[in-house]
Enzyme design. Structure first.
Site, short mmCIF file in Angstrom:
data_model
loop_
_atom_site.label_atom_id
_atom_site.label_comp_id
_atom_site.label_asym_id
_atom_site.label_seq_id
_atom_site.Cartn_x
_atom_site.Cartn_y
_atom_site.Cartn_z
N HIS A 241 0.84 -1.19 0.00
CA HIS A 241 0.00 0.00 0.00
C HIS A 241 0.88 1.24 0.00
O HIS A 241 1.97 1.24 0.59
CB HIS A 241 -0.93 0.02 1.23
CG HIS A 241 -2.02 1.03 1.14
ND1 HIS A 241 -1.85 2.34 1.56
CD2 HIS A 241 -3.29 0.95 0.65
CE1 HIS A 241 -2.98 3.00 1.35
NE2 HIS A 241 -3.87 2.19 0.81
N GLU A 300 -7.69 -4.76 -0.51
CA GLU A 300 -8.23 -5.34 -1.74
C GLU A 300 -8.29 -6.86 -1.70
O GLU A 300 -9.18 -7.46 -2.31
CB GLU A 300 -7.39 -4.87 -2.93
CG GLU A 300 -7.55 -3.37 -3.19
CD GLU A 300 -6.33 -2.76 -3.86
OE1 GLU A 300 -5.32 -3.47 -4.00
OE2 GLU A 300 -6.40 -1.58 -4.22
#
Length: 355
Positions: A241, A300
């Site tokens: 991320h 995700e």
């Protein structure tokens, strides 16, 4: 500065993303206090403040979903030829613009109506009208699947919508604030945010997580398949991320929601076992092969599994994301209008010199 890393572009009371410690705070509450404990309507009331006060929000959202459903009649062959995200954007563009509570309420309600309608119409089925007596997550699932959902499914979708409701000054939220700062209206701000969310570097990664799981096939294949991907220089979807230097707290919130759904029989056990094997092997391989980078599981990875288990096709995942994040977009647009000014940064010219 390329990418505007570390540039402070706004002061906000809405959310704080602590990337070093893996902590997300929304309106003074940690994500752990909200996801799995509060409904999306509750969190929308926190984010909305004086624009969308929480006292009667559930019933008002129910009626707003009914108003939004009138726009479903405009789904034609042209809209059906678009992706679901593009179709959502086209339908949202039909909504009136403004900076009032009625506009904000309709914008908050509409994605939960339009996404199921687009999914069904693309599959050759009729769209289902909202039930204003349902909660927001329950109604979204009923409009998708054509039946009243289980309480476990509702809780899982609510946890997801809460988890993605706001997340600092990400690309789509920044886009919303820029447009809101021009006083163009909340619909214009949400459309700008949707355009940013459509990009694969922002809202488009959950679907490819399932493509990865499909390619791996069985838990026993995980290590070999993932090793081969890394050897080819490919990215493992659902890991790493831009902000978090530790595990994404949203991943833990959704993993817990998925575990509760699975315990109630709402998740395929083999699919969950495959995902757990892929996560385990991926984290091990990434740590060994990229020791200089922090590549932990992100939101995700479990988003893909949870939305798949709830019956959403992968091409709808970005639209479902928008159904949760629209709360944050509206709150930031309102905050910008109330407290900010026209956003007008400078650029540094590095082109050829004039004669």
């Amino acid at each position: 500065m390329s990418g505007l890393d570390d540039v402070i572009a706004a002061e906000t009371t809405l959310s704080e993303v602590d990337g070093l410690n893996g902590r997300l705070v929304i309106c003074g509450y940690t994500l752990e206090e909200l996801a799995g404990h509060k409904s999306w309507e509750d969190v929308l009331g926190l984010l909305g403040g004086d624009l969308l006060p929480g006292a009667t929000l559930k019933s008002k959202l129910g009626m707003a979903r009914l108003r939004a459903f009138a726009e479903v009649a405009w789904i034609d062959d042209g809209i059906l030829a678009l992706s679901i995200t593009e179709g959502l954007r086209a339908l949202m563009a039909r909504l009136p613009d403004g900076e009032d509570a009625a506009t904000a309420l309709l914008l908050a309600a509409a994605p939960a109506v339009f996404v199921p309608a687009l999914v069904r119409r693309k599959a050759g089925r009729a769209a289902i009208a909202p039930n204003p007596e349902f909660g927001h997550a329950a109604d979204m699932l009923a409009m998708l699947n054509g039946a009243a959902p289980s309480k476990e499914a509702v809780a899982a979708l609510d946890a997801y919508l809460v988890t993605v409701s706001d997340h600092g000054l990400n690309a789509s939220t920044f886009a919303a604030r820029v447009v809101a700062s021009t006083r163009a209206g909340y619909t214009s701000a949400v459309l700008a945010a949707l355009g940013a969310l459509k990009g694969p570097l922002h809202g488009g990664a959950p679907g490819p997580v399932l493509d990865m799981l499909d390619a791996v096939g069985t838990p026993g294949n995980a290590e070999a398949w993932l090793s081969a991907e890394l050897a080819r220089g490919e990215r493992l979807m659902g890991f790493g991320h831009r902000i978090y230097r530790v595990r994404d707290p949203r991943a833990d919130a959704l993993k817990a929601a998925l575990a509760r759904l699975g315990a109630a029989g709402g998740m395929d056990a083999d699919r969950l076992a495959l995902a757990e094997a892929v996560e385990r092997e991926a984290l091990k391989l990434l740590k060994a092969k990229k020791p200089d980078r922090v590549l932990e599981t992100n939101v995700e990875f479990f988003t893909a599994l949870l939305l798949e288990a709830l019956g959403f096709p992968r091409e709808a995942f970005t639209g479902v994301f928008a159904a949760g994040r629209v709360g944050g977009w509206l709150a930031h647009a309102h905050e910008q209008v109330e407290k900010g000014r026209l956003i007008r940064p400078q650029s540094r010219y590095v082109g050829p010199k004039a004669a």
